[in-house]
Design a protein around this motif. Structure first.
Motif, short mmCIF file in Angstrom:
data_model
loop_
_atom_site.label_atom_id
_atom_site.label_comp_id
_atom_site.label_asym_id
_atom_site.label_seq_id
_atom_site.Cartn_x
_atom_site.Cartn_y
_atom_site.Cartn_z
N SER A 59 -1.84 3.21 -14.88
CA SER A 59 -3.29 2.98 -14.57
C SER A 59 -3.51 4.26 -14.26
CB SER A 59 -3.46 2.39 -13.65
OG SER A 59 -3.43 2.63 -12.32
N TYR A 60 -3.36 5.24 -13.51
CA TYR A 60 -3.26 7.27 -13.48
C TYR A 60 -2.86 8.26 -14.52
CZ TYR A 60 -4.72 7.27 -8.77
OH TYR A 60 -5.07 7.12 -7.32
N ALA A 61 -2.35 7.27 -15.35
CA ALA A 61 -2.19 8.24 -16.85
C ALA A 61 -2.93 7.95 -17.79
CB ALA A 61 -1.02 7.45 -17.96
N ILE A 62 -4.13 6.57 -17.95
CA ILE A 62 -5.08 6.45 -18.48
C ILE A 62 -5.98 6.73 -17.92
CG2 ILE A 62 -6.64 4.57 -19.01
CD1 ILE A 62 -3.60 2.70 -19.99
N SER A 63 -6.23 6.73 -16.88
CA SER A 63 -7.17 7.49 -16.04
C SER A 63 -7.55 9.01 -16.16
CB SER A 63 -7.61 6.92 -13.82
OG SER A 63 -7.99 7.81 -13.55
N CYS A 64 -6.49 9.89 -15.85
CA CYS A 64 -6.38 11.22 -16.13
C CYS A 64 -6.96 11.87 -17.59
CB CYS A 64 -5.56 11.54 -15.34
SG CYS A 64 -5.28 12.19 -13.27
N ALA A 65 -6.33 10.70 -18.26
CA ALA A 65 -6.77 11.01 -20.01
C ALA A 65 -7.76 10.73 -20.21
CB ALA A 65 -5.69 10.12 -20.60
N THR A 66 -8.61 9.94 -19.60
CA THR A 66 -9.59 9.52 -19.76
C THR A 66 -10.86 10.97 -20.03
OG1 THR A 66 -9.73 8.32 -18.42
CG2 THR A 66 -10.23 7.25 -20.16
N ALA A 67 -10.90 11.29 -18.44
CA ALA A 67 -11.14 12.47 -17.81
C ALA A 67 -10.87 13.59 -18.64
CB ALA A 67 -10.78 12.59 -16.21
N ALA A 68 -10.08 13.90 -19.34
CA ALA A 68 -9.38 15.17 -19.55
C ALA A 68 -10.54 14.61 -21.00
CB ALA A 68 -8.21 15.51 -20.23
N PHE A 69 -10.48 13.42 -21.50
CA PHE A 69 -11.15 13.60 -23.01
C PHE A 69 -12.45 14.07 -22.86
CE2 PHE A 69 -13.37 10.13 -26.00
CZ PHE A 69 -12.74 10.90 -26.94
N ALA A 70 -13.36 13.33 -21.09
CA ALA A 70 -14.25 13.06 -21.27
C ALA A 70 -14.88 15.14 -21.31
CB ALA A 70 -14.22 13.08 -19.85
N GLY A 71 -13.51 15.76 -20.39
CA GLY A 71 -14.01 17.17 -20.33
C GLY A 71 -14.09 18.22 -21.73
N VAL A 72 -13.38 18.07 -22.93
CA VAL A 72 -13.12 18.19 -24.32
C VAL A 72 -14.58 17.65 -24.82
CG1 VAL A 72 -10.84 19.23 -24.31
CG2 VAL A 72 -11.44 16.87 -25.55
N LEU A 73 -15.12 16.92 -24.90
CA LEU A 73 -16.17 16.43 -25.14
C LEU A 73 -17.75 16.77 -24.47
CD1 LEU A 73 -16.13 12.71 -25.53
CD2 LEU A 73 -16.71 13.77 -26.91
N ILE A 74 -18.25 16.94 -23.16
CA ILE A 74 -18.69 17.35 -22.75
C ILE A 74 -18.98 18.96 -22.49
CG2 ILE A 74 -18.41 17.38 -20.44
CD1 ILE A 74 -21.55 16.67 -21.36
N LEU A 87 -10.32 16.55 -14.89
CA LEU A 87 -11.49 16.85 -16.19
C LEU A 87 -11.53 18.26 -16.60
CD1 LEU A 87 -14.98 14.98 -16.44
CD2 LEU A 87 -14.77 18.13 -16.73
N ALA A 88 -11.65 19.18 -15.61
CA ALA A 88 -12.29 20.30 -15.69
C ALA A 88 -10.80 21.05 -16.56
CB ALA A 88 -12.49 20.96 -14.79
N VAL A 89 -9.52 20.70 -15.81
CA VAL A 89 -8.18 20.84 -16.66
C VAL A 89 -7.62 20.57 -17.59
CG1 VAL A 89 -5.57 21.52 -16.48
CG2 VAL A 89 -7.38 21.44 -14.26
N GLY A 90 -8.35 19.72 -18.06
CA GLY A 90 -8.34 18.69 -19.40
C GLY A 90 -8.76 19.72 -20.68
N ALA A 91 -10.22 20.00 -19.92
CA ALA A 91 -11.48 21.06 -20.95
C ALA A 91 -10.60 22.62 -21.46
CB ALA A 91 -12.58 20.97 -20.48
N LEU A 92 -10.23 23.15 -20.47
CA LEU A 92 -9.70 24.49 -20.87
C LEU A 92 -8.78 24.33 -21.12
CD1 LEU A 92 -10.09 25.25 -16.62
CD2 LEU A 92 -11.28 26.69 -18.76
N PHE A 93 -7.26 23.54 -20.64
CA PHE A 93 -6.18 23.33 -21.58
C PHE A 93 -6.73 23.03 -23.28
CE2 PHE A 93 -3.02 20.85 -23.71
CZ PHE A 93 -1.80 21.63 -23.42
N GLY A 94 -7.32 22.45 -23.64
CA GLY A 94 -8.37 22.18 -24.32
C GLY A 94 -8.07 23.35 -25.71
N LEU A 95 -9.20 23.85 -24.65
CA LEU A 95 -9.88 25.39 -24.96
C LEU A 95 -8.83 25.38 -25.75
CD1 LEU A 95 -12.34 26.87 -26.05
CD2 LEU A 95 -12.31 28.28 -23.19
N THR A 96 -7.76 26.03 -24.98
CA THR A 96 -6.33 27.06 -25.21
C THR A 96 -5.81 25.88 -26.95
OG1 THR A 96 -6.59 27.89 -22.90
CG2 THR A 96 -4.22 27.72 -24.97
N VAL A 97 -5.23 25.12 -26.36
CA VAL A 97 -4.98 24.31 -27.86
C VAL A 97 -6.22 24.30 -29.22
CG1 VAL A 97 -4.34 22.12 -28.67
CG2 VAL A 97 -3.88 22.93 -26.25
#
Length: 289
Positions: free
Chosen positions: A190-205, A43-53
């Motif tokens: 299942s792991y791909a979807i799981s971490c994709a949703t976590a990264a998505f949650a990161g950029v949502l919050i 979630l955290a890395v997804g949010a940080l990556f999303g911030l850069t992108v």
């Protein structure tokens, strides 16, 4: 009345983020009996990556890229930390997923720094008043986005061939394998979807909070508590558990003290483990001997 509405709105926002991450826990547990204990770091890395992108393509253009990034992250976790342990019937995936999470947190701190960063909101920062409660447009977006991603996963599982393979593997992995389903690939999915949703949650919050390498630790742990409370075998349990925990935390912080806001959720977790270990909506597993 306005205070109650404020608590409900704020609690629902936090609770839906918990629910999205808990949804990911449930997916990997259903297909493989394993959990990614580094889900918070995804979630955290997804949010940080999303911030850069987002600086290059904007918030809306960033979302599909973050979903892809999260999926690749999940594939890496499964291939490196989970698959080797499953092949030999080891519980080593527990420490492996924790280790990967710690490594990624350290990488994030070195790439983006240890200080929390501001994530610009894609919508107006001006709150709207509903029944005396002040609600930010981003809070509506969080609730809507969380419901949308979970609904999309449910549709994928029920309508697509790969989704049906996920359901079959979750029902009985051995039987699914005998039917010709590549269960190893399903677990990877299942792991791909799981971490994709976590990264998505990161950029949502993230637009409602500050974003940093350490933001995922607490969110990941609380989402795990939500998965246990709701039941690791129930998607509905993730939503209900998330709402219960989010509202309980918000109400405690408002009426008692923010220093005690984590207590109700943990007490509920202990009660559920003591009285209904399978979770509020979970089904107890019956093993034939």
């Amino acid at each position: 009345m306005s205070d109650l509405l404020q608590i409900l709105f704020s609690g629902c926002v936090v609770g839906m983020i918990y629910a999205v991450v808990a949804f990911g826990y449930q997916l990997t547990f259903a297909t493989s009996g394993t959990l990614n204990f580094g889900q918070g770091e995804a979630l955290a890395v997804g949010a940080l990556f999303g911030l850069t992108v987002s600086h290059h393509v904007g918030y809306w253009g960033m979302i599909p890229i973050v979903l892809l990034f999260g999926a690749l992250y999940g594939i890496g976790v499964e291939r490196i930390g989970v698959r080797p342990a499953l092949k030999i019937g080891s519980e080593g995936w527990i420490m492996a997923t924790i280790a990967i999470g710690i490594i990624m947190k350290n990488v994030a701190e070195n790439v983006w720094g240890k200080e929390d960063l501001r994530f610009p909101s894609p919508v107006s920062d001006t709150s709207v008043t509903i029944g005396g409660a002040n609600v930010l447009p981003m809070e509506f977006l969080v609730i809507g986005g969380a419901l949308a991603i979970m609904a999309a996963i449910e549709v994928f599982n029920r309508k697509s061939i790969w989704g049906k393979a996920v359901i079959a593997t979750a029902a009985d992995r051995d039987a699914a394998g005998l039917m010709g389903i590549d269960t190893a690939q399903v677990i990877t999915l299942s792991y791909a979807i799981s971490c994709a949703t976590a990264a998505f949650a990161g950029v949502l919050i993230a637009p409602l909070t500050m974003v940093g390498a350490g933001m995922g630790a607490s969110l990941g742990l609380k989402a795990f508590a939500v998965a246990i409370i709701g039941g690791l075998t129930s998607g509905m349990g993730a939503v209900v558990g998330g709402l219960i925990l989010g509202i309980a935390e918000t109400a405690t912080g408002f009426y008692v003290s923010t220093g005690y806001k984590d207590v109700p959720g943990l007490v509920l977790l202990l009660l559920v483990l003591a009285l209904k270990p399978s979770g509020l909506f979970g089904k107890a597993t019956i093993k034939k001997v």
